[in-house]
Design a protein around this motif. Sequence first.
Motif, short mmCIF file in Angstrom:
data_model
loop_
_atom_site.label_atom_id
_atom_site.label_comp_id
_atom_site.label_asym_id
_atom_site.label_seq_id
_atom_site.Cartn_x
_atom_site.Cartn_y
_atom_site.Cartn_z
N UNK A 195 0.83 -1.21 0.00
CA UNK A 195 0.00 0.00 0.00
C UNK A 195 0.86 1.25 0.00
N UNK A 196 1.93 1.26 0.80
CA UNK A 196 2.83 2.40 0.81
C UNK A 196 3.42 2.64 -0.57
N UNK A 197 3.87 1.59 -1.22
CA UNK A 197 4.46 1.72 -2.55
C UNK A 197 3.44 2.21 -3.57
N UNK A 198 2.20 1.76 -3.45
CA UNK A 198 1.14 2.22 -4.35
C UNK A 198 0.88 3.71 -4.14
N UNK A 199 0.85 4.14 -2.88
CA UNK A 199 0.66 5.55 -2.57
C UNK A 199 1.83 6.38 -3.12
N UNK A 200 3.03 5.85 -3.00
CA UNK A 200 4.20 6.56 -3.49
C UNK A 200 4.13 6.70 -5.01
N UNK A 201 3.75 5.65 -5.69
CA UNK A 201 3.59 5.71 -7.15
C UNK A 201 2.56 6.76 -7.54
N UNK A 202 1.43 6.77 -6.83
CA UNK A 202 0.38 7.75 -7.13
C UNK A 202 0.86 9.18 -6.90
N UNK A 203 1.64 9.38 -5.83
CA UNK A 203 2.15 10.72 -5.54
C UNK A 203 3.10 11.20 -6.63
N UNK A 204 3.99 10.32 -7.07
CA UNK A 204 4.91 10.69 -8.14
C UNK A 204 4.16 11.00 -9.43
N UNK A 205 3.13 10.20 -9.73
CA UNK A 205 2.35 10.41 -10.93
C UNK A 205 1.58 11.72 -10.86
N UNK A 206 1.15 12.10 -9.65
CA UNK A 206 0.35 13.30 -9.49
C UNK A 206 1.16 14.58 -9.67
N UNK A 207 2.47 14.51 -9.52
CA UNK A 207 3.27 15.74 -9.59
C UNK A 207 3.19 16.41 -10.95
N UNK A 208 3.50 15.74 -12.07
CA UNK A 208 3.34 16.42 -13.36
C UNK A 208 1.88 16.77 -13.66
N UNK A 209 0.95 15.90 -13.23
CA UNK A 209 -0.47 16.20 -13.44
C UNK A 209 -0.89 17.45 -12.68
N UNK A 210 -0.31 17.66 -11.50
CA UNK A 210 -0.63 18.85 -10.70
C UNK A 210 -0.14 20.12 -11.39
N UNK A 211 1.00 20.05 -12.04
CA UNK A 211 1.54 21.21 -12.74
C UNK A 211 0.70 21.61 -13.92
N UNK A 212 -0.03 20.64 -14.47
CA UNK A 212 -0.90 20.92 -15.63
C UNK A 212 -2.30 21.32 -15.23
N UNK A 213 -2.60 21.28 -13.93
CA UNK A 213 -3.93 21.59 -13.44
C UNK A 213 -4.28 23.05 -13.78
N UNK A 214 -5.49 23.23 -14.34
CA UNK A 214 -5.91 24.58 -14.74
C UNK A 214 -7.36 24.80 -14.32
N UNK A 215 -7.69 26.03 -14.02
CA UNK A 215 -9.05 26.39 -13.64
C UNK A 215 -9.88 26.71 -14.87
N UNK A 216 -11.14 26.25 -14.82
CA UNK A 216 -12.16 26.59 -15.82
C UNK A 216 -11.61 26.78 -17.21
#
Length: 216
Positions: A195-216
Amino acid sequence: MPTAPSVPTSPSGDRSLPLRERKKLRTRRALADAALTLFTAKGFDATTVDELADSVEVSKSTFFRTFPSKEAAAIEAETEVWTVWLAALEARGLSGPVFPALCDTLAEAATALPPDWDERYVATRRLVMTAAALLSQVELQRNDVKRRARATLAAKLGLDPEDLRLHVLSELTMTAWSVSAREWVRSGADGGRETLLARLHDAFTAIPASLDLAAG
């Protein structure tokens, strides 16, 4: 792909080490375990170095040859993660994008930790939240880990260790670990290392996705 250095399942598990070194590792582990037990039961401030040393039947001077402080003994499970990661990063050959290599190396390091690490890490993180001195110790340690990671990357990439990109990469890696481990610890390591490793993978994946996050 290089893998993280293996961690013996017991302090004396690596028979390639000289007997004297295995004894030192056994003493270190015994003191760390005693610190975690006594600090949890009595409180960090209420437990003395003399009590720690006596519980393992070693001298106070042996304690200070093993750990620089009570704080360091208390967060040994935290130290293990970053010791293995830094060693793996040093050993890894880099090619292509650097951030995925940092992600992979940290996941490999977490995988390489011994089975009993999960329980010790959860107990350590819970203990840390009870004492300001331990919070400060973790912060100091993590700052040093990031500095050493930047130095390693700088040497491999031919960059200045103070290159802003290296600061960002080390911070992102540490942040991914923090947000992954936080909920895992709160759940009492529910689901185990997987579970920890899965969470870590998700966190790493979320980083570039977070940078692309845009409003409306």
